[in-house]
Design an enzyme around this catalytic site. Structure first.
Site, PDB file in Angstrom:
ATOM      1  N   HIS A 488       0.998  -1.228   0.464  1.00 34.93           N
ATOM      2  CA  HIS A 488      -0.082   0.024   0.100  1.00 34.93           C
ATOM      3  C   HIS A 488       0.697   0.923   0.463  1.00 34.93           C
ATOM      4  O   HIS A 488       0.077   2.370   0.449  1.00 34.93           O
ATOM      5  CB  HIS A 488      -0.896  -0.276   0.945  1.00 34.93           C
ATOM      6  CG  HIS A 488      -2.326   0.937   0.917  1.00 34.93           C
ATOM      7  ND1 HIS A 488      -2.507   1.826   0.742  1.00 34.93           N
ATOM      8  CD2 HIS A 488      -3.712   0.686   1.194  1.00 34.93           C
ATOM      9  CE1 HIS A 488      -3.274   2.391   0.291  1.00 34.93           C
ATOM     10  NE2 HIS A 488      -4.453   1.429   0.655  1.00 34.93           N
ATOM     11  N   ASP A 492      -1.940   1.436  -4.334  1.00 34.37           N
ATOM     12  CA  ASP A 492      -2.974   2.239  -3.522  1.00 34.37           C
ATOM     13  C   ASP A 492      -4.190   0.938  -3.614  1.00 34.37           C
ATOM     14  O   ASP A 492      -4.311  -0.257  -4.440  1.00 34.37           O
ATOM     15  CB  ASP A 492      -3.638   3.171  -3.424  1.00 34.37           C
ATOM     16  CG  ASP A 492      -4.152   3.854  -4.939  1.00 34.37           C
ATOM     17  OD1 ASP A 492      -4.832   2.534  -5.538  1.00 34.37           O
ATOM     18  OD2 ASP A 492      -4.041   4.801  -4.665  1.00 34.37           O
TER      19      ASP A 492
END
Length: 515
Positions: A488, A492
Site C-alpha cells: 500500500h 493503493d
C-alpha cells in the site's frame, strides 16, 4: 599447482553463502565438474563443481558456516602428488608425520545478527591428533549452541582461547598443522622430522590421558535426540550410520531408539524441558534447516517492509476449463506441453502488468523503479517443507504455450537442484498457486523487493447465479478465487482493484483461438 575454490557470486544482491554440505573431504580425489560442496543463499540452494582434476588438500570453511563471496573455501592440488592420510591407530603422534601448512580455525559466523560466540568446551588439547569432521570444540551464541568439526586431518598446534572466552566472529581460535603430501619417509629422515614435531607439540608432554570417546561427527539434531532420549555416547558409537561416510542420521537414531524401546521407558520427570510427554505421545523439537531459516527471514523482512493489503475476486473459468479439457491430451502428445490453469493466469497477469506498469516496479528509498521487462516469479513448493520462487525472464515475450513450458521447466529444475543464479534473481512480480493443494484462497506475503503477488485458488465447480435471456437462474460453473496482496506504500486500493479486475476479465473472456 594449487587451485583456490571460492564462494561464488550468486547474484547482484547476494554477498555471501552458507555451506550446507561437503561432498568431499581432505585427501579425496576430485574430477573436473564433480560436485565438491553445496551452498545456500536467501535465494537458492546449489551444488558447486570442481574446476579441475586433483586432490582436495584443504577445507577452509565448515558446514553451516556463512562465507562472503570470493573468499577461499577450499584448495585443490592438481599435480596429483598430495595424498593426506594420517596413521592414528593408537592416538599417538606418528614419527612419519611431515609438518606442512597451518590451517587456521576461525570463530564461525552462525547468523546475520551474530557477531561473537562463547567457547563452552574444548574436545582436543594442543598436540592431539584430529581427523577431518572430528569435533574440536563447542560454541554458544544467543541463537544456537553448536559443535565445530575439524576441516582437515592434522595435529592441534595452537589453542588461542580458553573455555568461557567470548570470541568475535572471524577471529582465529586454534591452528592445525597438516601433512603436506609425503606419504613415505625414509628411516634416516625420521629423527629430524620427530624433532620438528616435538618443537611444535612441546605441550604434548602435558597432554591429558583422557580417552577420546569417538572420532565420529554427530549433527546437533542427532545429539539433541540422543540427550533427550538418554542414548549414551557409547551407544551412539555403536549405531551403524546410513549417511555419507557412515554418519548417523536422524532416521538411524530414531530406529535405534524404537528398537531399544527408549521412548516408552522414559518417565515424565526424566524428560528435558525441550520434550513434553502427552497422553497420546511425545512432541519433538526439530531444528530448522537452512531453507526454512531463509524463508523465515525473508517473510519477516517482507512483513516489516511492505504495508500489506489484500483484495480478492472470483473468476469464472468456464472458457479455459473447457479448452483445457478438450486439448490437454493433444498438446501433451504433440508438443510435450502440459496445459494448466496457471499458464493462462500467468499470461493474463503479464497483460495486466503491461496495462498497469506501476505494479511491475519496486521501491528504493523514496524512489520508484519501473521495470522494463517482466520477470515472472512462480512459487515452487519443495519437499519436505520448503519454498523457492524462480523467475521466467522476459515473460512478456511468451504466449500461453511458451509460459506452460517455462513453468514446467523451472518447477522441475527447482525440485531437482538445477536452478542457476539467473533463475532466482531480479524478479518483478510473483504468482503463488496454493490452489494446487486444494486451498480456495489465501493472503500471500509479497516477495521482496516486488510490490505485489497474486495468489491462485483451486478451480472448483459450484452453483452460481447466471443470466439467461434476461432472467436469473442457477448454473454450475468452474469458479476460482484470485487474491492480490500489494504494498500500500505504492499500490493503493484503486490500482490494486483495477489490476485484479483486468486479470479477471481477461480470463473470463479468453480468446482461446490464439492458444
Amino acid at each position: 599447482m594449487k587451485v583456490n575454490i571460492i564462494m561464488p557470486k550468486m547474484g547482484e544482491s547476494i554477498n555471501e553463502g552458507t555451506i550446507i554440505k561437503w561432498h568431499k573431504k581432505v585427501g579425496d580425489s576430485v574430477k573436473k565438474d564433480e560436485i565438491i560442496y553445496e551452498i545456500t543463499t536467501d535465494k537458492v540452494d546449489t551444488e558447486i563443481p570442481s574446476p579441475a582434476d586433483g586432490i582436495l588438500i584443504e577445507i577452509k570453511a565448515y558446514e553451516n558456516e556463512t562465507v562472503p563471496i570470493n573468499e577461499v573455501v577450499a584448495i585443490i592440488e592438481t599435480n596429483g602428488d598430495s595424498e593426506i592420510k594420517i596413521e592414528n591407530k593408537k592416538n599417538e603422534v606418528p614419527s612419519t608425520y611431515q609438518l606442512g601448512s597451518i590451517v587456521e580455525l576461525p570463530m564461525p559466523k552462525m547468523g546475520e545478527s551474530i557477531t561473537e560466540g562463547t567457547i563452552i568446551k574444548w574436545h582436543k588439547n594442543i598436540g592431539d591428533l584430529v581427523k577431518v569432521d572430528e569435533i574440536i570444540y563447542e560454541i554458544s551464541t544467543d541463537k544456537v549452541d553448536t559443535e565445530v568439526p575439524s576441516p582437515v586431518d592434522g595435529i592441534i598446534s595452537e589453542i588461542l582461547f580458553n573455555v568461557n572466552d567470548v570470541v568475535e566472529v572471524g577471529k582465529i581460535v586454534a591452528r592445525i598443522s597438516t601433512k603436506t603430501g609425503i606419504t613415505k619417509i625414509k628411516v634416516a629422515d625420521q629423527v629430524n622430522i620427530e624433532k620438528k614435531v616435538e618443537s611444535i607439540v612441546e605441550p604434548t608432554k602435558k597432554i591429558s590421558a583422557q580417552k577420546i570417546i569417538s572420532n565420529r561427527f554427530y549433527s546437533p539434531l542427532v545429539m539433541n535426540i540422543a540427550n533427550e532420549e538418554g542414548v549414551s555416547q557409547t551407544e551412539l558409537n555403536e549405531i551403524d550410520g546410513s549417511g555419507i561416510g557412515g554418519r548417523v542420521t536422524k532416521k538411524d537414531i530414531l530406529e535405534y531408539i524404537k528398537s531399544k524401546g527408549t521412548t516408552t521407558s522414559v518417565s515424565a520427570p526424566e524428560l528435558s524441558t525441550k520434550t513434553i510427554k502427552y497422553s497420546q505421545g511425545m512432541s519433538e523439537v526439530i531444528p530448522m534447516d537452512n531453507i526454512r531459516k531463509k524463508i523465515m527471514e525473508h517473510m519477516i523482512k517482507s512483513r516489516d517492509t511492505s504495508v500489506h493489503v489484500s483484495e480478492m475476486m472470483e473468476v469464472d473459468m468456464t472458457k479455459i476449463y473447457n479448452f483445457i479439457g478438450k486439448n490437454k491430451e493433444r498438446y501433451l502428445k504433440e508438443e510435450k506441453i502440459k496445459l494448466t490453469y496457471l499458464s493462462f493466469i500467468a499470461y493474463a497477469s503479464i497483460r495486466a502488468l503491461k496495462e498497469f506498469p506501476l505494479v511491475n516496479s519496486s521501491i528504493t528509498g523514496e524512489n520508484i523503479t519501473l521495470k522494463k521487462n517482466i520477470n515472472l516469479g512462480i512459487a515452487v513448493a519443495l519437499e519436505p517443507n520448503g519454498l523457492i520462487v524462480p523467475n521466467i525472464k522476459n515473460a512478456e515475450e511468451k504466449n500461453v504455450r511458451g509460459l506452460a513450458k517455462a513453468i514446467s521447466d523451472i518447477s522441475f529444475k527447482a525440485r531437482n537442484k538445477g536452478l542457476t543464479t539467473d533463475d532466482i534473481v531480479n524478479g518483478t512480480f510473483s504468482i503463488t498457486n496454493y490452489g494446487v493443494f486444494g486451498a480456495l484462497f489465501g493472503t500471500p506475503i509479497i516477495n521482496q523487493p516486488e510490490v505485489a503477488i497474486l495468489g491462485v485458488g483451486e478451480v472448483v465447480k459450484k452453483p452460481v447465479i447466471i443470466e439467461v435471456d434476461g432472467n436469473d437462474t442457477i448454473g454450475i460453473k468452474p469458479m476460482m478465487y484470485l487474491t492480490l496482496s500489494h504494498d500500500h506504500r505504492l499500490v493503493d486500493g484503486m490500482l490494486g482493484g483495477m489490476f485484479l479486475k483486468y486479470i479477471k476479465d481477461t480470463l473470463e473472456n479468453f480468446d482461446v483461438s490464439g492458444v
